[in-house]
Design a protein around this motif. Structure first.
Motif, short mmCIF file in Angstrom:
data_model
loop_
_atom_site.label_atom_id
_atom_site.label_comp_id
_atom_site.label_asym_id
_atom_site.label_seq_id
_atom_site.Cartn_x
_atom_site.Cartn_y
_atom_site.Cartn_z
N UNK A 23 0.86 -1.19 0.00
CA UNK A 23 0.00 0.00 0.00
C UNK A 23 0.89 1.24 0.00
N UNK A 24 0.27 2.39 -0.31
CA UNK A 24 1.03 3.63 -0.40
C UNK A 24 1.73 3.95 0.93
N UNK A 25 1.01 3.74 2.02
CA UNK A 25 1.57 4.03 3.35
C UNK A 25 2.77 3.15 3.64
N UNK A 26 2.66 1.87 3.28
CA UNK A 26 3.77 0.95 3.51
C UNK A 26 4.95 1.26 2.59
N UNK A 27 4.65 1.71 1.37
CA UNK A 27 5.74 2.11 0.46
C UNK A 27 6.50 3.30 1.06
N UNK A 28 5.72 4.21 1.67
CA UNK A 28 6.34 5.39 2.30
C UNK A 28 7.23 4.96 3.48
N UNK A 57 -0.07 10.27 4.64
CA UNK A 57 -0.07 9.22 5.67
C UNK A 57 -1.32 9.33 6.55
N UNK A 58 -1.82 8.18 6.99
CA UNK A 58 -2.94 8.21 7.94
C UNK A 58 -2.36 8.56 9.33
N UNK A 106 3.97 7.03 13.60
CA UNK A 106 5.18 6.19 13.49
C UNK A 106 6.35 7.03 12.94
N UNK A 107 6.04 7.85 11.94
CA UNK A 107 7.07 8.71 11.34
C UNK A 107 7.59 9.72 12.37
N UNK A 108 6.64 10.32 13.11
CA UNK A 108 7.05 11.33 14.11
C UNK A 108 7.97 10.70 15.15
N UNK A 109 7.56 9.50 15.62
CA UNK A 109 8.38 8.82 16.63
C UNK A 109 9.77 8.49 16.08
#
Lengths: 418, 296
Positions: free
Chosen positions: B131-136, B160-161, B167-170
Motif C-alpha cells: 500500500x502507499x503508506x507501507x511504500x512510504x 499518511x494516515x 510512526x514517522x514522528x516517533x
C-alpha cells in the motif's frame, strides 16, 4: 569509483536476470539449431534412387561407379514394367531407360511429381563419362590419348588487394571467408545494438519516471551512475557476444570437415581471426556500440516517463539502420558517399571494416577512422554525462526537444556533485 | 552541525533563493515551511549537492558536500522515489550500498526495521504490491538504515494516515535523541510545531521568519483570547481593541490588536461572575504562516 561498481553490478545483474536477456540469448541459437535440423532433414531425403534398365546388364552395372551422396543407381530391375511398378510404389525416384538408337545409345529418364528432386546434371555427367568409355573402347584409343583428349585447361584466379600502395596477393577463399565473418559480426552487433539501445533508454527513462533519480543522485555522483548503467548494459551485451562466440567455436569444431561448411567458409583457419580486418571489425564494433549506448542513455534521460522512450530513441535508430544498409550496399559497390561515411562516427563502425575486408581501404585509413570514432566516443561520453546531470531531474511537459533545449540551457546552472 | 550560509540561486530570471542562511546543530530539528514554490525543495537540492548555488555555501561539520558526506545524509523526498518492480530487500540493500553500507550490514538490519515500522508485507515482495503508506515506510527505511548523521525529510507526512504519521514522528524524534541534525518541511503546522526546535519560513526564496517556535509565536504577543462566558458578541463588540470575533457553540475566539487588551476583557468577564474559560494565547503557527503569506 566504488559506487560506480555498485551501479554497474546492479545494472548487469538486473539485465541478465530479465526474461528479455534470455530471449535474446537463446532465440537466435534455437533458430540456428532449428535451421540446421531442417537442413539436415533435407539432406537425408535428398538421395535419389534411380533404376537403370538396359538389355546389357554390364552397362546398367557400370553406372554404380558414378554414384554420389545424392544419387543411388539400382540395376536390379531388368524390365521397364518392373521399374514402373517400383516407381508407383515410390521405391525408386525414377528410372533411366537405355535403348539402342542406330549406332548410339538413347537415354530416357522417367520420374513422377512425387519423386525426390533428381540432380539431372549429375546423371548427364555420368552418361557422358559412360559414353566416352564406350566410344574410346570402340575406337581402340590408348589411355594416354584418352587423357590428352579429356584434359581441359584450368582457369586459376588470383585476387590482390592494394595495401599501402602495394599489391598484396590474397587467397580469394580467404577474402570471401573474411567478408562473411565481417558481415556476420556487423549484422550481429547491429541486431544487439537495436535491442540494447532500447533497453538502456528504457532503464534510464523508467528510473526517471519513477522519481528514483533524486534518491540515487543524493547518494552518488551523476557521472558514476550514468557510466555504471551504460557499463552494465555494455557488459550484458558482451556476455551475449561471448556466448555466441563460444557457440561459434563449437560449430566450427563440429562442422569444419563438412562440405556445406567448407563451401560457406572456404579457407577458414584460426589465424584468420587474428587478421587486421577481423580485429578492426571487433574494435569498431565495440567502440561504436558503446557510443550508441551512451547516446541512447542520454536520450532516455530526456523523457518524463518510460512511455516516451520509444519516441525519444528514434533519432538514434535512424543512423543505426542507415549504417547497416550502407554496409550491405558496400559489399556490392563502394560509392564516394560510402567512402566519406566510413570516416563519420555512428557510420564508420560498420562501413570501415567492410571497406577494409574488400580491399577498398588501407590499414592506415582504418586507423585514422578508428581514432576519429574513439575520440568522438570519448567526447560524446563527456558531453552526455553533462547532459544527463543537468537533465535527469528536470521534467518538461513540452516534449523531448523542449527538454533537450532546457537541458542545454540549464547545463551551466545545474550541477550534481561534479 | 549543518550550516547554510548566504545561499542565492536563480533559474534564468527567477530568483529561487535569496540570501538564505541557517544552521542545524546536533540533536536539533529545523522545520522549513513555506508555500509551494517558496524554495524549500531547491534548498534541499542545494544541501544534497544536486544543485550548485550561485552564491553561498553549505557545510557539514565544516566540510563541503562530497562522496563521504553524501554517505552521512539520509534523504526522504516529497515524491516516493523507489523501484516499484524491484524486491523490497534488493532495493534497500542497493540504495544502502550507494550510501557506503555493506550488503551484509544492511541485510542484518532489515528485519529489525520492518518490525519497528510495522510494514505489512514481506521483504521479498515487490514494492508495487505494498500500500502507499507501507511504500512510504520503506522509503523511511531507505532514509535511515545507513545511520546517517544528517537527515532531510521533504514533506514526510504527506498522504499518511494518523497512525502511520505517528510512526514517522516517533522515528524522527528517535533520530533527534541520537544527536542527528534534522531538517524537514511540512505544510502541516501542527507537525512543525510538535517536532521543530527551530523553524525557517521561506517566501519567494527569502527568509521571512526564523527562530525557535516559541520565540516566533511570542513575537506577536498573546493576541488570541478564548472565552466561554455569559458575555455576548454585542457585549464584546463594545470593548475597544478587539480586531476579530469568532463564535462557535458559545465559545468565542477573539483576535486582539494588542496583548494589553486581554486584561481589560478579563475584568469585564470577571464582572459577570460567570465564566467557564478565559485563555490568552499567542497566535498559532498556522495563523502566523497565513499572515506572513498574505503580507506584501
Amino acid at each position: 569509483m566504488n559506487k560506480f561498481k555498485v551501479v554497474l553490478k546492479k545494472s548487469f545483474l538486473n539485465n541478465i536476470k530479465s526474461p528479455a536477456f534470455w530471449t535474446l540469448l537463446v532465440m537466435p541459437l534455437v533458430m540456428l539449431l532449428f535451421g540446421y535440423f531442417i537442413f539436415q532433414q533435407g539432406n537425408d531425403n535428398s538421395q535419389s534412387k534411380i533404376a537403370v534398365i538396359s538389355s546389357q546388364p554390364k552397362l546398367a552395372e557400370s553406372f554404380k561407379k558414378f554414384e554420389r551422396p545424392d544419387i543411388l543407381y539400382i540395376s536390379k530391375y531388368s524390365t521397364e514394367s518392373a521399374a514402373k511398378k517400383a516407381l508407383v510404389k515410390q521405391k525408386i525416384d525414377g528410372y533411366l531407360k537405355i535403348t539402342p538408337d542406330n549406332n548410339h545409345l538413347k537415354f530416357t529418364l522417367c520420374n513422377t511429381n512425387q519423386s525426390n528432386e533428381i540432380n539431372i546434371e549429375a546423371i548427364q555427367m555420368a552418361i557422358n563419362q559412360i559414353n566416352l568409355i564406350l566410344q574410346t573402347e570402340s575406337l581402340k584409343l590408348s589411355p594416354l590419348a584418352i587423357q590428352q583428349i579429356t584434359t581441359t585447361p584450368k582457369l586459376d584466379q588470383k585476387t590482390s588487394i592494394v595495401r599501402n600502395n602495394h599489391l598484396v596477393t590474397q587467397n580469394q577463399n580467404r577474402i570471401m571467408t573474411k567478408a562473411t565473418i565481417v558481415m556476420g559480426i556487423s549484422f550481429l552487433l547491429c541486431l544487439l545494438l537495436l535491442c540494447f539501445m532500447s533497453q538502456i533508454a528504457t532503464i534510464i527513462g523508467r528510473e526517471k519516471g519513477e522519481r528514483v533519480m533524486e534518491i540515487i543522485l543524493s547518494s552518488t555522483e551523476a557521472k558514476w551512475h550514468f557510466l555504471g548503467e551504460v557499463g552494465g548494459i555494455f557488459l550484458t551485451m558482451l556476455s551475449v557476444i561471448a556466448v555466441y562466440f563460444l557457440f561459434a567455436i563449437v560449430v566450427v569444431l563440429k562442422f569444419h570437415q563438412k562440405v556445406f561448411f567448407k563451401n560457406m567458409f572456404p579457407g577458414l583457419t584460426w589465424q584468420l581471426f587474428l587478421s587486421p580486418e577481423i580485429i578492426f571489425t571487433i574494435l569498431f564494433g565495440l567502440t561504436g556500440a558503446f557510443l550508441y549506448l551512451v547516446l541512447a542513455a542520454t536520450l532516455g534521460a530526456l523523457v518524463n516517463n518510460v512511455e516516451q522512450v520509444s519516441q525519444a530513441i528514434i533519432p538514434l535508430m535512424i543512423p543505426a539502420m542507415i549504417s547497416y544498409f550502407l554496409m550491405i550496399g558496400s559489399f556490392i559497390k563502394i560509392t564516394p558517399f560510402i567512402r566519406i561515411c566510413a570516416y563519420i562516427p555512428l557510420f564508420s563502425n560498420s562501413l570501415m571494416p567492410t571497406m577494409l575486408v574488400m580491399g577498398k581501404a588501407s590499414e592506415l585509413q582504418a586507423v585514422i577512422s578508428y581514432l576519429i570514432c574513439l575520440g568522438f566516443t570519448i567526447l560524446m561520453s563527456y558531453f552526455s554525462i553533462g547532459m544527463y546531470r543537468s537533465n535527469v531531474l528536470v521534467y518538461s511537459q513540452k516534449g523531448i526537444w523542449s527538454a533537450l533545449k532546457s537541458a542545454l540551457t540549464f547545463h551551466k546552472t545545474i550541477k550534481v556533485h561534479s | 552541525m549543518l550550516k547554510i550560509k548566504n545561499i542565492d540561486k536563480s533559474f534564468g530570471s527567477l530568483q529561487a533563493l535569496n540570501n538564505v542562511s541557517f544552521e542545524v546543530k546536533e540533536g536539533e530539528i529545523l522545520g522549513l515551511i513555506g508555500q509551494n514554490g517558496a524554495g524549500k525543495t531547491t534548498t534541499f537540492r542545494i544541501i544534497l549537492g544536486l544543485l550548485q548555488p550561485d552564491q553561498g555555501m553549505v557545510e557539514f561539520s565544516g566540510r563541503r558536500v562530497n562522496s563521504q558526506v553524501l554517505n552521512q545524509i539520509g534523504y526522504l523526498p516529497e515524491e516516493r522515489g523507489l523501484f516499484p518492480r524491484m524486491r523490497i530487500m534488493d532495493q534497500i540493500i542497493y540504495l544502502a550500498e550507494l550510501k557506503g553500507q555493506s550488503r551484509a550490514v544492511t541485510k542484518a538490519k532489515i528485519d529489525e526495521y520492518f518490525e519497528r515500522f510495522e510494514i505489512k508485507g514481506k521483504k521479498t515482495d515487490k514494492l508495487k504490491n505494498l500500500s502507499k503508506g507501507n511504500q512510504q515506510k520503506v522509503q523511511l527505511i531507505v532514509t535511515l538504515i545507513h545511520d546517517p548523521k544528517y537527515l532531510i525529510f521533504d514533506e514526510p507526512f504527506s498522504g499518511l494516515d494518523p497512525v502511520n504519521a505517528q510512526i514517522f514522528k516517533e522515528a524522527i524524534l528517535a533520530e533527534k535523541a541520537k544527536g542527528k541534525c534534522i531538517i524537514f518541511s511540512s505544510h502541516n503546522m501542527d507537525n512543525v510545531e510538535e517536532l521543530s526546535d527551530n523553524l525557517i519560513m521561506l517566501k519567494s526564496g527569502k527568509e521571512v521568519l526564523s527562530g525557535s517556535v516559541s520565540d516566533i509565536r511570542n513575537v506577536y504577543g498573546r493576541v488570541k483570547v478564548f472565552l466561554e462566558s455569559s458575555l455576548t458578541s454585542s457585549d464584546l463588540g463594545k470593548i475597544s481593541g478587539i480586531k476579530d470575533i469568532k463564535e462557535k457553540s458559545g465559545r468565542y475566539e477573539l483576535t486582539l490588536k494588542d496583548p494589553s487588551i486581554g486584561p481589560k476583557i478579563l475584568k469585564q468577564v470577571e464582572k459577570t461572575g460567570d465564566f467557564l474559560e478565559f485563555s490568552q494565547q499567542p497566535l498559532t503557527l498556522d495563523e502566523i504562516f497565513k499572515m506572513k503569506v498574505r503580507e506584501k
